[in-house]
Write a protein that holds these residues in place. Structure first.
Motif, PDB file in Angstrom:
ATOM      1  N   ALA A 133       0.857  -1.192   0.000  1.00 44.63           N
ATOM      2  CA  ALA A 133       0.000   0.000   0.000  1.00 44.63           C
ATOM      3  C   ALA A 133       0.890   1.238   0.000  1.00 44.63           C
ATOM      4  CB  ALA A 133      -0.903   0.024   1.235  1.00 44.63           C
ATOM      5  N   ALA A 134       0.396   2.315  -0.634  1.00 50.15           N
ATOM      6  CA  ALA A 134       1.148   3.584  -0.650  1.00 50.15           C
ATOM      7  C   ALA A 134       0.692   4.414   0.543  1.00 50.15           C
ATOM      8  CB  ALA A 134       0.899   4.333  -1.961  1.00 50.15           C
ATOM      9  N   SER A 135       0.899   3.872   1.748  1.00 49.51           N
ATOM     10  CA  SER A 135       0.223   4.415   2.928  1.00 49.51           C
ATOM     11  C   SER A 135       1.084   5.260   3.838  1.00 49.51           C
ATOM     12  CB  SER A 135      -0.351   3.249   3.735  1.00 49.51           C
ATOM     13  OG  SER A 135       0.665   2.295   3.965  1.00 49.51           O
ATOM     14  N   MET A 136       2.403   5.218   3.679  1.00 50.74           N
ATOM     15  CA  MET A 136       3.283   5.983   4.587  1.00 50.74           C
ATOM     16  C   MET A 136       4.695   6.000   4.010  1.00 50.74           C
ATOM     17  SD  MET A 136       5.113   3.430   6.446  1.00 50.74           S
ATOM     18  CE  MET A 136       5.391   2.124   5.256  1.00 50.74           C
ATOM     19  N   ALA A 178      -4.053   4.881   0.445  1.00 50.19           N
ATOM     20  CA  ALA A 178      -3.297   5.797  -0.419  1.00 50.19           C
ATOM     21  C   ALA A 178      -3.540   7.240   0.014  1.00 50.19           C
ATOM     22  CB  ALA A 178      -3.691   5.585  -1.881  1.00 50.19           C
ATOM     23  N   GLY A 179      -4.741   7.529   0.533  1.00 47.46           N
ATOM     24  CA  GLY A 179      -5.023   8.865   1.069  1.00 47.46           C
ATOM     25  C   GLY A 179      -4.117   9.187   2.248  1.00 47.46           C
ATOM     26  N   TRP A 180      -3.861   8.168   3.093  1.00 42.19           N
ATOM     27  CA  TRP A 180      -2.952   8.384   4.232  1.00 42.19           C
ATOM     28  C   TRP A 180      -1.539   8.702   3.716  1.00 42.19           C
ATOM     29  CZ3 TRP A 180      -4.408   3.070   6.833  1.00 42.19           C
ATOM     30  CH2 TRP A 180      -5.756   3.101   7.215  1.00 42.19           C
ATOM     31  N   GLY A 181      -1.091   7.910   2.760  1.00 40.40           N
ATOM     32  CA  GLY A 181       0.238   8.147   2.207  1.00 40.40           C
ATOM     33  C   GLY A 181       0.329   9.524   1.556  1.00 40.40           C
ATOM     34  N   TYR A 182      -0.768   9.929   0.915  1.00 44.02           N
ATOM     35  CA  TYR A 182      -0.805  11.248   0.288  1.00 44.02           C
ATOM     36  C   TYR A 182      -0.648  12.338   1.364  1.00 44.02           C
ATOM     37  CZ  TYR A 182      -2.246  14.933  -2.941  1.00 44.02           C
ATOM     38  OH  TYR A 182      -2.269  16.062  -3.723  1.00 44.02           O
ATOM     39  N   GLY A 183      -1.325  12.172   2.503  1.00 47.80           N
ATOM     40  CA  GLY A 183      -1.180  13.127   3.613  1.00 47.80           C
ATOM     41  C   GLY A 183       0.246  13.143   4.145  1.00 47.80           C
ATOM     42  N   ASP A 184       0.861  11.958   4.263  1.00 47.49           N
ATOM     43  CA  ASP A 184       2.236  11.866   4.763  1.00 47.49           C
ATOM     44  C   ASP A 184       3.190  12.602   3.818  1.00 47.49           C
ATOM     45  OD1 ASP A 184       4.123  11.124   6.617  1.00 47.49           O
ATOM     46  OD2 ASP A 184       4.168   9.002   6.096  1.00 47.49           O
ATOM     47  N   MET A 240       4.193   6.841  -4.689  1.00 45.77           N
ATOM     48  CA  MET A 240       5.134   5.846  -4.162  1.00 45.77           C
ATOM     49  C   MET A 240       6.581   6.337  -4.299  1.00 45.77           C
ATOM     50  SD  MET A 240       4.291   3.173  -2.626  1.00 45.77           S
ATOM     51  CE  MET A 240       5.437   2.071  -1.816  1.00 45.77           C
ATOM     52  N   ARG A 241       6.895   6.970  -5.422  1.00 48.03           N
ATOM     53  CA  ARG A 241       8.244   7.526  -5.601  1.00 48.03           C
ATOM     54  C   ARG A 241       8.552   8.543  -4.516  1.00 48.03           C
ATOM     55  NH1 ARG A 241      10.945   6.335 -10.333  1.00 48.03           N
ATOM     56  NH2 ARG A 241       9.581   4.918 -11.447  1.00 48.03           N
ATOM     57  N   GLY A 242       7.569   9.427  -4.259  1.00 48.23           N
ATOM     58  CA  GLY A 242       7.767  10.452  -3.242  1.00 48.23           C
ATOM     59  C   GLY A 242       7.976   9.852  -1.864  1.00 48.23           C
ATOM     60  N   LEU A 243       7.146   8.876  -1.517  1.00 49.24           N
ATOM     61  CA  LEU A 243       7.234   8.271  -0.185  1.00 49.24           C
ATOM     62  C   LEU A 243       8.565   7.532  -0.004  1.00 49.24           C
ATOM     63  CD1 LEU A 243       3.570   6.912   0.130  1.00 49.24           C
ATOM     64  CD2 LEU A 243       4.568   8.823   1.401  1.00 49.24           C
ATOM     65  N   ILE A 244       8.997   6.826  -1.051  1.00 46.94           N
ATOM     66  CA  ILE A 244      10.259   6.087  -0.937  1.00 46.94           C
ATOM     67  C   ILE A 244      11.442   7.056  -0.957  1.00 46.94           C
ATOM     68  CG2 ILE A 244      11.762   4.451  -2.143  1.00 46.94           C
ATOM     69  CD1 ILE A 244       9.243   2.777  -2.703  1.00 46.94           C
ATOM     70  N   MET A 245      11.341   8.098  -1.794  1.00 43.63           N
ATOM     71  CA  MET A 245      12.431   9.078  -1.849  1.00 43.63           C
ATOM     72  C   MET A 245      12.606   9.778  -0.500  1.00 43.63           C
ATOM     73  SD  MET A 245      14.765  10.190  -3.828  1.00 43.63           S
ATOM     74  CE  MET A 245      14.505  10.435  -5.572  1.00 43.63           C
ATOM     75  N   ALA A 286      -3.007  10.424   7.962  1.00 44.07           N
ATOM     76  CA  ALA A 286      -4.160  11.318   8.109  1.00 44.07           C
ATOM     77  C   ALA A 286      -3.810  12.453   9.066  1.00 44.07           C
ATOM     78  CB  ALA A 286      -5.368  10.536   8.621  1.00 44.07           C
ATOM     79  N   CYS A 287      -3.102  12.116  10.159  1.00 39.87           N
ATOM     80  CA  CYS A 287      -2.670  13.141  11.119  1.00 39.87           C
ATOM     81  C   CYS A 287      -1.672  14.108  10.476  1.00 39.87           C
ATOM     82  CB  CYS A 287      -2.011  12.489  12.335  1.00 39.87           C
ATOM     83  SG  CYS A 287      -3.147  11.546  13.381  1.00 39.87           S
ATOM     84  N   VAL A 288      -0.744  13.573   9.678  1.00 41.24           N
ATOM     85  CA  VAL A 288       0.254  14.442   9.052  1.00 41.24           C
ATOM     86  C   VAL A 288      -0.419  15.426   8.087  1.00 41.24           C
ATOM     87  CG1 VAL A 288       2.285  14.552   7.562  1.00 41.24           C
ATOM     88  CG2 VAL A 288       2.102  12.732   9.258  1.00 41.24           C
ATOM     89  N   GLY A 289      -1.388  14.929   7.314  1.00 39.91           N
ATOM     90  CA  GLY A 289      -2.077  15.808   6.365  1.00 39.91           C
ATOM     91  C   GLY A 289      -2.738  16.987   7.057  1.00 39.91           C
TER      92      GLY A 289
END
Ligand SMILES: [Zn+2]
Length: 444
Positions: A133-136, A178-184, A240-245, A286-289
């Protein structure tokens, strides 16, 4: 090799542990080759939970068998209602790893990844991550966030040696993840602004390489929020690129500064308080967003102020004494463990009036340059709120079950729980934190 791939190759050269990252739709089949190259071992052990075993684990097992790679019985973790990120579970897992002398493959998202990361460290082996998942942003990060005796803390441990992220697998995860990962990932906007401030005030120098790794492509990675919600492969690829980077940038810099600022301080506060909606704990991303939105509003307010009129010496004279600061910390956190932890963190960054005056003078002198840079890098808070909505991520404190009274108070409290110097400290030293909260429109 396109620009993004070049960017990633450079990031991998700078990273301390991770040697290979693959992100593409349908690339799970590349895993055996990646293992042979980046993580050769006599034996592998797949670790998953019931969901991620179905999503990808079973295919990984079949592939390893088909290519003649030895793998023991997989470990499929269970928990009610889900597997918990506890240090005890990681220690049990480490015992299995030691007894089988296997290199673990973490097939899962945040919890599985953190459990395996710490277990691998304890068993003195490296590990490989197969995100589901692209969650964090923790996949490529050093350190695992686990609970011990009820308290969540970060355990030092190495990042994975390789990551194989199949976007077709990731697209099957619940859309909310993915929404959580987007917020992160969104939080990196504020993390960058905080680092710019800390650098300009002479508190903590900006490290250009890791800063650029996260900030240079951030707008593009965040650019398709509705696609993220819909599982669009190109949108998930960017996310996913952003989260891994972000994880690789933390590896390159040696701590989490490139990826975590005041946005994360709100998140850490709310996670420690175990805020929940309908009995379900609110996710990290979600908290980070919402922390990001909170700080963007404060930065927007600051950018409307006239800093040529501040009087640094007068403001610095109001710097609280150590006793007064300690009293503020104790009064801010009713839970004893949080008060004790906050005092350690606050004391670590406390400075006297002379240093505050120097910092405020630097802020005043450099403000035309700093403010121009912030205006260029920070999107409008209403734009970001819309993006979070489109990505299916919570876009207000109320959506996290946080009252407006608590949200307003949490600006001062978030400042106290981490030693990292951020925009919250700047507003505090200016004596404007209360005014920023009251007038920014962030708290409704
Ligand atoms: Zn995060």
């Amino acid at each position: 090799m396109d620009g993004q791939d070049r960017h990633f190759s450079a990031a991998l050269r700078a990273a301390s542990t991770t040697r290979d990252v693959r992100i593409a739709a349908g690339n799970l089949g590349a895993l055996p080759a990646v293992l042979l190259q980046a993580a050769p071992a006599q034996r592998y052990l797949i670790v998953a939970d019931a969901h991620t075993w179905t999503a990808a684990g079973v295919r990984v097992a079949v592939m390893l068998a088909a290519t003649g790679m030895a793998a023991g019985d997989p470990v499929v973790l269970t928990g009610q209602p889900r597997v918990k990120a506890s240090a005890e579970t990681a220690r049990d897992l480490a015992t299995v790893l030691k007894s089988t002398a296997a290199l673990p493959i973490a097939v899962g998202s945040g919890v599985i990844n953190d459990l395996v990361k710490y277990a691998a460290e304890l068993a003195d082996t490296s590990y490989v991550s197969v995100p589901t998942a692209a969650s964090m942003d923790g996949y490529a990060a050093s350190g695992a966030a686990l609970r011990e005796g009820g308290f969540k803390r970060t355990f030092a441990c190495a990042a994975p040696v390789a990551i194989v992220a199949d976007l077709d697998v990731i697209a099957t995860a619940p859309a909310a993840m993915a929404g959580w990962g987007y917020g992160d990932l969104m939080g990196k906007l504020v993390a960058g602004a905080d680092w710019i401030m800390a650098d300009a005030l002479g508190v903590e120098a900006l490290n250009p390489g890791p800063f650029a790794m996260v900030q240079d492509n951030l707008a593009a990675w965040l650019g398709n929020p509705s696609g993220v919600r819909q599982g669009d492969r190109a949108a998930l690829d960017g996310l996913m690129r952003g989260l891994i980077m972000a994880g690789l940038a933390m590896q390159a810099h040696g701590n989490s500064r490139p990826a975590s600022g005041s946005d994360h301080q709100f998140a850490h506060l709310w996670e420690m308080e175990e805020i929940a909606v309908g009995g379900v704990p609110v996710s990290h991303g979600a908290c980070v967003g919402v922390g990001c939105l909170s700080m963007l509003a404060a930065y927007e307010w600051l950018l409307r102020q006239d800093l040529s009129r501040i009087a640094p010496a007068e403001l610095a004279a109001r710097t609280p004494s150590p006793d007064a600061l300690r009293a503020e910390v104790m009064a801010s956190f009713p839970l004893p463990f949080m008060a004790a932890n906050a005092w350690i963190e606050t004391e670590a960054k406390a400075v006297g009036p002379t240093v505050v005056e120097e910092r405020l003078k630097a802020l005043q002198k450099n403000w035309p340059r700093i403010s121009a840079r912030l205006r260029q890098s920070l999107p409008a808070v209403e734009t970001v709120r819309r993006w979070l909505d489109e990505a299916g991520a919570p876009s207000s404190a109320a959506a996290l079950g946080i009252s407006s009274t608590k949200h307003a108070q949490d600006y001062a409290r978030a400042r106290l729980i981490r030693r990292r110097f951020t925009g919250l400290d700047v507003l505090h030293d200016l004596g404007w934190l209360g005014a920023a909260v009251a007038q920014s429109g962030a708290v409704t």
